[in-house]
Design a protein around this motif. Structure first.
Motif, PDB file in Angstrom:
ATOM      1  N   ILE A  50       0.837  -1.208   0.000  1.00  0.00           N
ATOM      2  CA  ILE A  50       0.000   0.000   0.000  1.00  0.00           C
ATOM      3  C   ILE A  50       0.865   1.249   0.000  1.00  0.00           C
ATOM      4  O   ILE A  50       0.578   2.225  -0.699  1.00  0.00           O
ATOM      5  CB  ILE A  50      -0.960  -0.022   1.207  1.00  0.00           C
ATOM      6  N   PHE A  51       1.934   1.218   0.783  1.00  0.00           N
ATOM      7  CA  PHE A  51       2.856   2.359   0.820  1.00  0.00           C
ATOM      8  C   PHE A  51       3.512   2.581  -0.541  1.00  0.00           C
ATOM      9  O   PHE A  51       3.715   3.713  -0.971  1.00  0.00           O
ATOM     10  CB  PHE A  51       3.914   2.123   1.904  1.00  0.00           C
ATOM     11  N   SER A  52       3.820   1.478  -1.234  1.00  0.00           N
ATOM     12  CA  SER A  52       4.405   1.577  -2.570  1.00  0.00           C
ATOM     13  C   SER A  52       3.433   2.204  -3.559  1.00  0.00           C
ATOM     14  O   SER A  52       3.821   3.023  -4.395  1.00  0.00           O
ATOM     15  CB  SER A  52       4.821   0.180  -3.045  1.00  0.00           C
ATOM     16  N   VAL A  53       2.162   1.836  -3.472  1.00  0.00           N
ATOM     17  CA  VAL A  53       1.155   2.429  -4.341  1.00  0.00           C
ATOM     18  C   VAL A  53       0.975   3.904  -3.990  1.00  0.00           C
ATOM     19  O   VAL A  53       0.810   4.745  -4.875  1.00  0.00           O
ATOM     20  CB  VAL A  53      -0.180   1.653  -4.237  1.00  0.00           C
ATOM     21  N   LEU A  54       1.016   4.218  -2.710  1.00  0.00           N
ATOM     22  CA  LEU A  54       0.860   5.599  -2.267  1.00  0.00           C
ATOM     23  C   LEU A  54       1.980   6.487  -2.797  1.00  0.00           C
ATOM     24  O   LEU A  54       1.746   7.631  -3.191  1.00  0.00           O
ATOM     25  CB  LEU A  54       0.809   5.648  -0.742  1.00  0.00           C
ATOM     26  N   LEU A  55       3.192   5.952  -2.828  1.00  0.00           N
ATOM     27  CA  LEU A  55       4.332   6.714  -3.342  1.00  0.00           C
ATOM     28  C   LEU A  55       4.499   6.604  -4.855  1.00  0.00           C
ATOM     29  O   LEU A  55       5.377   7.261  -5.427  1.00  0.00           O
ATOM     30  CB  LEU A  55       5.627   6.248  -2.674  1.00  0.00           C
ATOM     31  N   ARG A  56       3.707   5.756  -5.489  1.00  0.00           N
ATOM     32  CA  ARG A  56       3.794   5.497  -6.936  1.00  0.00           C
ATOM     33  C   ARG A  56       5.204   5.062  -7.341  1.00  0.00           C
ATOM     34  O   ARG A  56       5.810   5.605  -8.260  1.00  0.00           O
ATOM     35  CB  ARG A  56       3.379   6.717  -7.729  1.00  0.00           C
ATOM     36  N   SER A  57       5.701   4.086  -6.607  1.00  0.00           N
ATOM     37  CA  SER A  57       7.058   3.597  -6.823  1.00  0.00           C
ATOM     38  C   SER A  57       7.029   2.074  -6.944  1.00  0.00           C
ATOM     39  O   SER A  57       6.237   1.404  -6.280  1.00  0.00           O
ATOM     40  CB  SER A  57       7.948   4.003  -5.647  1.00  0.00           C
ATOM     41  N   ILE A  58       7.904   1.547  -7.790  1.00  0.00           N
ATOM     42  CA  ILE A  58       8.023   0.095  -7.900  1.00  0.00           C
ATOM     43  C   ILE A  58       9.284  -0.396  -7.189  1.00  0.00           C
ATOM     44  O   ILE A  58       9.637  -1.564  -7.280  1.00  0.00           O
ATOM     45  CB  ILE A  58       8.036  -0.358  -9.374  1.00  0.00           C
ATOM     46  N   GLY A  59       9.936   0.486  -6.465  1.00  0.00           N
ATOM     47  CA  GLY A  59      11.181   0.126  -5.797  1.00  0.00           C
ATOM     48  C   GLY A  59      11.004  -0.791  -4.602  1.00  0.00           C
ATOM     49  O   GLY A  59      11.971  -1.358  -4.109  1.00  0.00           O
ATOM     50  N   PHE A  60       9.775  -0.945  -4.126  1.00  0.00           N
ATOM     51  CA  PHE A  60       9.542  -1.761  -2.946  1.00  0.00           C
ATOM     52  C   PHE A  60       9.201  -3.208  -3.272  1.00  0.00           C
ATOM     53  O   PHE A  60       8.961  -3.998  -2.359  1.00  0.00           O
ATOM     54  CB  PHE A  60       8.412  -1.153  -2.112  1.00  0.00           C
TER      55      PHE A  60
END
Length: 94
Positions: A50-60
């Motif tokens: 969810i945090f990854s979607v919130l930040l719009r990042s695929i790094g997680f």
């Protein structure tokens, strides 16, 4: 609107993680603690996703994979320890 929903879901997930930690510490039996440890791993994976979607990042994604693998191995190790008393069986040569 999506951002508000993601923040609310992280908020409720935090309460779920706290309840799982309580069950992990206070659990009435060892199998309950192992199950709580597995649920804690799933909740942490969900939180990172969810945090990854919130930040719009695929790094997680690598972090999610690593937590999943370690959670699985930890659950299997604790379950084997409860069942047999040892994690790794060693054969003694005579």
């Amino acid at each position: 609107m999506i951002k508000i929903i993601l923040i609310c879901s992280l908020f409720f997930l935090t309460f779920s993680i706290l309840a799982t930690i309580y069950r992990l510490v206070k659990g009435p039996s060892a199998p309950d603690r192992v199950q709580a440890l597995d649920a804690l791993g799933i909740n942490i994976i969900s939180g990172v996703a969810i945090f990854s979607v919130l930040l719009r990042s695929i790094g997680f994604f690598e972090v999610i994979l690593l937590i999943g693998i370690l959670s699985f191995i930890g659950t299997i190790a604790f379950a084997r320890f409860i069942e047999r008393g040892v994690v790794i069986e060693r054969k003694h040569s005579e």
